[in-house]
Write an enzyme that holds these catalytic residues in place. Structure first.
Site, PDB file in Angstrom:
ATOM      1  N   SER A   6       0.830  -1.199   0.000  1.00  0.00           N
ATOM      2  CA  SER A   6       0.000   0.000   0.000  1.00  0.00           C
ATOM      3  C   SER A   6       0.868   1.254   0.000  1.00  0.00           C
ATOM      4  O   SER A   6       1.672   1.452  -0.907  1.00  0.00           O
ATOM      5  CB  SER A   6      -0.952  -0.044   1.200  1.00  0.00           C
ATOM      6  OG  SER A   6      -1.928   0.952   1.113  1.00  0.00           O
ATOM      7  N   ASP A  32     -10.010  -3.724  -5.183  1.00  0.00           N
ATOM      8  CA  ASP A  32      -9.126  -2.729  -4.577  1.00  0.00           C
ATOM      9  C   ASP A  32      -9.128  -1.480  -5.450  1.00  0.00           C
ATOM     10  O   ASP A  32      -8.911  -1.562  -6.665  1.00  0.00           O
ATOM     11  CB  ASP A  32      -7.709  -3.310  -4.479  1.00  0.00           C
ATOM     12  CG  ASP A  32      -6.688  -2.345  -3.874  1.00  0.00           C
ATOM     13  OD1 ASP A  32      -7.080  -1.258  -3.407  1.00  0.00           O
ATOM     14  OD2 ASP A  32      -5.494  -2.689  -3.872  1.00  0.00           O
ATOM     15  N   HIS A  92      -8.083  -4.700  -0.758  1.00  0.00           N
ATOM     16  CA  HIS A  92      -6.961  -3.906  -0.271  1.00  0.00           C
ATOM     17  C   HIS A  92      -6.715  -4.174   1.216  1.00  0.00           C
ATOM     18  O   HIS A  92      -7.641  -4.203   2.026  1.00  0.00           O
ATOM     19  CB  HIS A  92      -7.209  -2.413  -0.471  1.00  0.00           C
ATOM     20  CG  HIS A  92      -5.983  -1.587  -0.217  1.00  0.00           C
ATOM     21  ND1 HIS A  92      -5.015  -1.392  -1.168  1.00  0.00           N
ATOM     22  CD2 HIS A  92      -5.539  -0.958   0.898  1.00  0.00           C
ATOM     23  CE1 HIS A  92      -4.045  -0.662  -0.658  1.00  0.00           C
ATOM     24  NE2 HIS A  92      -4.332  -0.389   0.595  1.00  0.00           N
TER      25      HIS A  92
END
Length: 407
Positions: free
Chosen positions: A193, A347, A377
């Site tokens: 991320s 995501d 995610h």
């Protein structure tokens, strides 16, 4: 573990209540648990915990007890685990940046690979303890030395603080690599991320350095790589899918850049980028570069929005590659090391990864791509977390380990 399904059934009514409460208190949009996700009831429970935390944090902020972000960090902080029978673990500082080093206890025939790990959390959340289980697993299973970096967090420390901490820690490790039994030709940067964003930025910066060993690889796990266009297909298809919603993606980027979330709506609508600049970067940031199979769930046409110069002045550093690595020039991209990119179908950041994959391949960089069809995610950050891990997260983490073993 056998009690977990029954526990989930008991907690689902509370989960629904928490989601409803958080939605009202936070003014957030409706949420979507896609049918393609494995164990949707468990994801609904994770969502309830996150939203309940956010709602309670909002209440505490309004009463002046603490900020919503501070409370969120407290809930997410995790804890340092006990002794690991297979790893030596040290808390150190690399050039004044706190790090945690994981080194396998087993003897090795030669020098090991070294992995520098940058955690996720939107540049706002996350810590060494939060990612303790993930880093231990990577170190044990790949038989590698892992260095987890505790970079400074926004909004207290704005861009480029996190990037500078990650870069400085990486350079320190590479310059002192003999102390850790690591092969200087086998150093990898890795992150998930926001950490994937930082890994990509560090990799680009080091690409042209002749005074340091060349990175062996970069591993980018559902990375966020641009803040020009929050209207790519994945941002609309997954706008309400946990653990990262479209609005929160813009919120975190603005917190990192400016230390606040002002002008979030203008950024979501695309009013923050001048037309000539949008045209310049369209060759790299465009739905046209995304394979058609990722558009079958529908693509929302981008409605024209008027450019607002005042907003651009506050966010123009979004065009810097150290903040948005997808915008780096070809001369930099073609120098990058072998790459691994993991994306998740559900995501908002999926298309950032797909676009970067194309850029790397167009510039002759070898890319290993792993796509979790049932992933969302943040799924890897839930690995071995209070019974809330998902099979897809374990598959994704194992795909990272397998890539490392192939180097």
């Amino acid at each position: 573990m056998a009690l977990l399904p029954a526990l989930l059934l008991l907690l689902l009514p509370l989960a629904a209540l928490a989601v409803a409460l958080a939605t009202v208190l936070l003014g957030l949009p409706s949420y979507d648990i896609p049918p393609g996700v494995n164990q949707p009831a468990k994801l609904r429970l994770v969502l309830a915990v996150l939203l309940g935390t956010a709602a309670l944090g909002k209440i505490l902020e309004k009463t002046g007890l603490c900020s919503q972000i501070t409370f969120g960090r407290y809930v997410r902080q995790g804890r340092k685990l006990g002794v690991d029978p297979k790893l030596f673990i040290w808390d150190l500082q690399f050039n004044k940046v706190p790090v945690r080093v994981y080194q396998p206890k087993a003897t090795s025939d030669g020098r090991r690979r070294g992995i520098i790990f940058f955690h996720g959390g939107g540049w706002v959340f996350g810590s060494l303890d939060t990612y303790e289980k993930v880093c231990r697993y990577i170190s044990r299973e790949s038989e590698s030395v892992v260095v987890s970096v505790q970079y400074r967090l926004a909004p207290e420390h704005k861009y480029p603080a996190a990037y500078e901490d990650c870069l400085n820690a990486t350079i320190h490790f590479m310059k002192n690599i003999e102390h850790y039994g690591v092969d200087p030709a086998n150093v990898i940067v890795c992150g998930d991320s926001a950490g994937g964003n930082l890994a990509a930025a560090v990799s680009q910066t080091l690409a042209g350095r002749s005074d340091l060993p060349r990175l062996r690889a970069q591993i980018l796990i559902y990375p966020g790589l641009q803040a020009l266009d929050f209207n790519l297909p994945s941002y609309h298809q997954n706008r309400g899918v946990p653990l990262l919603f479209r609005e929160r993606a813009a919120f975190f980027a603005l917190q990192y850049l400016n230390g606040d979330a002002l002008h979030m709506q203008e950024v979501l609508e695309g009013s923050h980028i001048p037309p000539d600049m949008r045209l310049k970067y369209r060759k790299w940031v465009s739905p046209d570069n995304i394979p058609e199979k990722f558009k079958v769930r529908g693509v929302k046409p981008l409605r024209p929005t008027d450019f607002i110069a005042e907003v651009y002045e506050t966010v123009k550093r979004f065009c810097e590659p150290n903040l948005c690595p997808l915008l780096a020039e070809d001369a930099i991209v073609h120098q990058l090391p072998e790459s691994f990119i993991l994306t998740c179908e559900y995501d908002v950041l999926r298309d950032d990864g797909l676009l970067y994959k194309k850029r790397l391949e167009d510039n002759g960089v070898q890319v290993t791509w792993y796509h979790l069809e049932d992933g969302f995610h943040g799924i890897i950050s839930l690995f071995d977390y209070c019974g809330l891990s998902f099979p897809a997260g374990k598959r994704g983490l194992d795909s990272v380990v397998n890539f490392l073993k192939s180097l």
